[in-house]
Design an enzyme around this catalytic site. Structure first.
Site, PDB file in Angstrom:
ATOM      1  N   SER A 126       0.839  -1.198   0.000  1.00 44.35           N
ATOM      2  CA  SER A 126       0.000   0.000   0.000  1.00 44.35           C
ATOM      3  C   SER A 126       0.873   1.245   0.000  1.00 44.35           C
ATOM      4  CB  SER A 126      -0.849  -0.030   1.279  1.00 44.35           C
ATOM      5  OG  SER A 126      -1.420   1.237   1.506  1.00 44.35           O
ATOM      6  N   TYR A 150      -1.319  -1.156  10.902  1.00 40.06           N
ATOM      7  CA  TYR A 150      -1.643  -1.741   9.586  1.00 40.06           C
ATOM      8  C   TYR A 150      -0.493  -1.463   8.614  1.00 40.06           C
ATOM      9  CZ  TYR A 150      -3.405  -1.830   4.819  1.00 40.06           C
ATOM     10  OH  TYR A 150      -3.536  -2.052   3.461  1.00 40.06           O
ATOM     11  N   LYS A 154       2.567  -3.968   6.539  1.00 44.44           N
ATOM     12  CA  LYS A 154       2.950  -3.963   5.117  1.00 44.44           C
ATOM     13  C   LYS A 154       4.463  -3.744   4.969  1.00 44.44           C
ATOM     14  CE  LYS A 154      -1.139  -4.586   3.338  1.00 44.44           C
ATOM     15  NZ  LYS A 154      -1.477  -5.914   2.804  1.00 44.44           N
TER      16      LYS A 154
END
Ligand code: NAD
Ligand code: UD1
Length: 339
Positions: A126, A150, A154
């Site tokens: 992302s 979050y 990643k």
């Protein structure tokens, strides 16, 4: 013609996964979906079959179940790894769940791949790994940092993949950094179907247009942008799905690289609202609310590396994104299960 024939798709029942399955099947690949339905359901995959007229093999399982995954991916040639939890706010409240699901799940996946001698992987990362931009547009060499658990999952996974490639140059890994995926398949059969109150802009706007929510809260009207509202790089989910096919095709030789998937164009919240009014013919009441914690003013991609490496660029514009979101929303006013 593709040489990787059978693709194991984790999280293939989800929003981006279903759209990618459609493109894979249409391009002649066989698809094995592995999903625990924690944020999706079997109906979405039935609709993929309806759109394509082809079968999807489904295995109901968790990516942390390494034994089941090792068995399930036998006979596959490549993996596209979508499975993961993705709500930023929830990740702040439940960091251990996010690290367990996303990072631990990915470790299990990579071991299962090694056990099956499968070394071709496309991973969903992302633009959140760029943090608060130091410059725009964001190219792949922009420094990496995160502002929530979050995003950190990643970043950690990207690091694991780079280390893995260094340890064994048989690996062929494409890390795709998505900007803001929106829109839906033109059939209106599949699209984004968030549970509860949507966190993201486009599904919220669509639910205001259909009358499920009263008004949009515009988070911040005083950013240094052309109209004071936040600017993002929205990308049609079908363009994104096609990017995955291009990424698979580009995995001919050993490599581990990260590539942005965005359009390169930034639109503000009010640009999106206005485009949605045009597309739907509905009014979208909104109020300017305080800034949302953790939000940044503007974020958009430099998409030139994707063009160079994948021969890919986005083809849909904001009007297309709003039109297709609206068509899905109007055909499925209460989401998949109630439509
Ligand atoms: P989604 O929630 O619709 O799809 C994820 C799928 O993974 C769901 O079907 C869910 O049931 C499944 N899943 C989750 N945990 C699992 C587990 N432990 N085992 C098996 N299956 C599991 O999300 P999406 O929007 O399609 O996103 C796909 C990927 O792309 C995610 O990794 C997400 O972080 C990443 N991503 C999404 C966006 C976005 O805005 N949608 C942006 C950037 C990156
Ligand atoms: C969010 C995630 C990001 C993730 C991305 C995927 C946060 C902080 N970041 O990004 O990690 O990769 O989704 O799409 O959640 N907005 C409103 N009102 C709303 C909802 C949003 O004004 O009800 C505004 C936001 O302030 C922002 C823009 O709309 O300016 C887009 O927001 P959103 O769709 O949530 O995406 P991001 O914040 O870019």
């Amino acid at each position: 013609m593709n040489r990787l024939l059978r693709v194991f798709v984790t999280g293939g029942a989800g929003y981006i996964g279903t759209h990618t399955c459609v493109e894979l099947l249409n391009a002649g690949y066989e698809v094995v979906v592995y999903d625990n339905f924690s944020n999706s359901n079997a109906e979405a995959l039935k609709r993929v079959e309806k759109i394509t007229g082809k079968k999807v093999s489904l295995i109901l399982g968790d990516i942390r179940d390494e034994a089941l995954m090792t068995e399930s991916m036998s006979g596959c040639d490549a993996v596209i790894h979508f499975a993961g939890l993705k709500a930023v706010g929830e990740s702040v409240e439940k960091p251990l769940e996010y690290y367990d699901n996303n990072v631990q799940g990915t470790l299990c996946l990579l071991r299962a791949m090694e056990a099956n001698s499968i070394h071709s992987l496309v991973f969903s990362s992302s633009a959140t790994v760029y943090g608060d931009p130091e410059y725009l547009p964001l190219n792949e060499s922009h420094p990496l940092r995160t502002t929530n658990p979050y995003g950190t999952t990643k970043l950690v996974i990207e690091g694991i993949l780079r280390d893995l490639y260094r340890s064994n140059p048989l690996w062929k890994i494409m890390i795709l950094r998505y900007f803001n995926p929106v829109g839906a398949h033109k059939s209106g059969l599949i699209g984004e179907d968030p549970q509860g109150i949507p966190n993201n802009l486009m599904p919220f706007v669509a639910q205001v247009a259909i009358g499920r929510r009263e008004a949009l809260n515009v988070f911040g009207g005083d950013y240094p942008t052309h109209d004071g509202t936040g600017v993002r790089d929205y990308i049609h989910v079908v363009d994104l799905a096609v990017g995955h096919i291009k990424a698979l095709e580009a995995l001919e030789s050993p490599q581990c690289r990260a590539v942005n998937l965005g359009t390169g164009i930034g639109y503000s919240v009010l640009d999106v609202v206005n485009a949605f009014v045009q597309a739907s013919g509905k009014s979208i009441p909104y109020v300017i609310a305080p800034r949302r914690e953790g939000d940044i003013a503007a974020c958009y991609a430099d998409p030139s590396y994707a063009r160079e490496i994948l021969g890919w660029s986005a083809s849909y514009n904001l009007a297309d994104m709003c039109r297709d979101t609206w068509y899905f929303q109007s055909k499925n006013p209460e989401g998949y299960l109630l439509s």
